[in-house]
Design a protein around this motif. Structure first.
Motif, PDB file in Angstrom:
ATOM      1  N   ALA A  84       0.831  -1.210   0.000  1.00 27.84           N
ATOM      2  CA  ALA A  84       0.000   0.000   0.000  1.00 27.84           C
ATOM      3  C   ALA A  84       0.861   1.253   0.000  1.00 27.84           C
ATOM      4  O   ALA A  84       0.550   2.235  -0.694  1.00 27.84           O
ATOM      5  N   THR A  85       1.963   1.246   0.749  1.00 25.46           N
ATOM      6  CA  THR A  85       2.876   2.393   0.781  1.00 25.46           C
ATOM      7  C   THR A  85       3.532   2.613  -0.575  1.00 25.46           C
ATOM      8  O   THR A  85       3.647   3.738  -1.049  1.00 25.46           O
ATOM      9  N   ILE A  86       3.952   1.531  -1.206  1.00 26.14           N
ATOM     10  CA  ILE A  86       4.570   1.629  -2.536  1.00 26.14           C
ATOM     11  C   ILE A  86       3.566   2.159  -3.541  1.00 26.14           C
ATOM     12  O   ILE A  86       3.868   3.066  -4.318  1.00 26.14           O
ATOM     13  N   LEU A  87       2.361   1.614  -3.523  1.00 27.46           N
ATOM     14  CA  LEU A  87       1.325   2.073  -4.455  1.00 27.46           C
ATOM     15  C   LEU A  87       0.975   3.537  -4.216  1.00 27.46           C
ATOM     16  O   LEU A  87       0.720   4.282  -5.172  1.00 27.46           O
ATOM     17  N   ALA A  88       0.963   3.960  -2.960  1.00 30.10           N
ATOM     18  CA  ALA A  88       0.649   5.359  -2.645  1.00 30.10           C
ATOM     19  C   ALA A  88       1.660   6.305  -3.297  1.00 30.10           C
ATOM     20  O   ALA A  88       1.293   7.396  -3.741  1.00 30.10           O
ATOM     21  N   ASP A  89       2.916   5.869  -3.389  1.00 31.33           N
ATOM     22  CA  ASP A  89       3.938   6.681  -4.072  1.00 31.33           C
ATOM     23  C   ASP A  89       3.592   6.907  -5.540  1.00 31.33           C
ATOM     24  O   ASP A  89       4.042   7.868  -6.150  1.00 31.33           O
ATOM     25  N   ALA A  90       2.796   6.010  -6.105  1.00 25.20           N
ATOM     26  CA  ALA A  90       2.385   6.120  -7.510  1.00 25.20           C
ATOM     27  C   ALA A  90       0.955   6.649  -7.626  1.00 25.20           C
ATOM     28  O   ALA A  90       0.372   6.633  -8.706  1.00 25.20           O
ATOM     29  N   GLY A  91       0.379   7.090  -6.496  1.00 27.23           N
ATOM     30  CA  GLY A  91      -0.970   7.631  -6.516  1.00 27.23           C
ATOM     31  C   GLY A  91      -2.067   6.575  -6.559  1.00 27.23           C
ATOM     32  O   GLY A  91      -3.191   6.869  -6.962  1.00 27.23           O
ATOM     33  N   LEU A  92      -1.759   5.352  -6.147  1.00 29.63           N
ATOM     34  CA  LEU A  92      -2.716   4.250  -6.185  1.00 29.63           C
ATOM     35  C   LEU A  92      -2.934   3.670  -4.791  1.00 29.63           C
ATOM     36  O   LEU A  92      -2.231   4.017  -3.849  1.00 29.63           O
ATOM     37  N   GLY A  93      -3.890   2.749  -4.688  1.00 29.50           N
ATOM     38  CA  GLY A  93      -4.171   2.068  -3.435  1.00 29.50           C
ATOM     39  C   GLY A  93      -4.418   0.600  -3.670  1.00 29.50           C
ATOM     40  O   GLY A  93      -4.367   0.111  -4.809  1.00 29.50           O
ATOM     41  N   LEU A  94      -4.734  -0.132  -2.610  1.00 26.85           N
ATOM     42  CA  LEU A  94      -4.969  -1.568  -2.724  1.00 26.85           C
ATOM     43  C   LEU A  94      -6.110  -1.879  -3.692  1.00 26.85           C
ATOM     44  O   LEU A  94      -6.096  -2.916  -4.349  1.00 26.85           O
ATOM     45  N   GLY A  95      -7.082  -0.985  -3.809  1.00 26.07           N
ATOM     46  CA  GLY A  95      -8.199  -1.198  -4.721  1.00 26.07           C
ATOM     47  C   GLY A  95      -7.812  -1.177  -6.185  1.00 26.07           C
ATOM     48  O   GLY A  95      -8.609  -1.555  -7.044  1.00 26.07           O
TER      49      GLY A  95
END
Length: 131
Positions: free
Chosen positions: A61-72
């Motif tokens: 989730a932290t990695i995805l947040a760096d790309a503007g994304l989330g678990l969804g």
């Protein structure tokens, strides 16, 4: 363009040749480990399989947040377990992270994992404007 995602709160794995995530215009790839980068061993707070699974997914989730994304935004995960004895505990922790779903496609393998880790999760997410 390829962007390498290495959030500082997860730790720096570049000395051992790893990147926590990679982003392209369409896809974001992220790897979740409950590893302490200083010792290259399982984190002390990963006492149960459920803890380790939660930490893996929190890191993703932290990695995805760096790309503007989330678990969804995850469309596919590949999950690795050290042994099959804890598969039920893993599945419950995994489902808990995604709530009521929908759940991404998942492959789960039982095999040897680096260090003393018991769980490793890889995720592929798709950017919303590419759906």
């Amino acid at each position: 363009m390829i962007e390498y995602l290495n959030p500082p709160e997860i730790g720096d794995y570049t000395p051992v040749g790893l990147s926590s995530g990679t982003a392209t215009e369409t896809f974001v790839y992220a790897a979740g480990l409950a590893m302490d980068p200083a010792t290259m061993k399982r984190r002390a707070d990963a006492t149960t399989i459920a803890d380790e699974t939660r930490i893996c997914l929190d890191n993703i989730a932290t990695i995805l947040a760096d790309a503007g994304l989330g678990l969804g935004d995850i469309v596919k995960t590949t999950c690795y377990l050290r042994d099959d004895a804890h598969r039920g505990e893993f599945i419950e922790a995994y489902k808990s992270a995604f709530g009521a779903g929908p759940y991404p496609a998942r492959s789960t393998f039982v095999l040897g994992i680096a260090s003393d880790l018991r769980v490793q999760i890889e995720a592929v997410a798709v950017r919303a404007d590419e759906r």
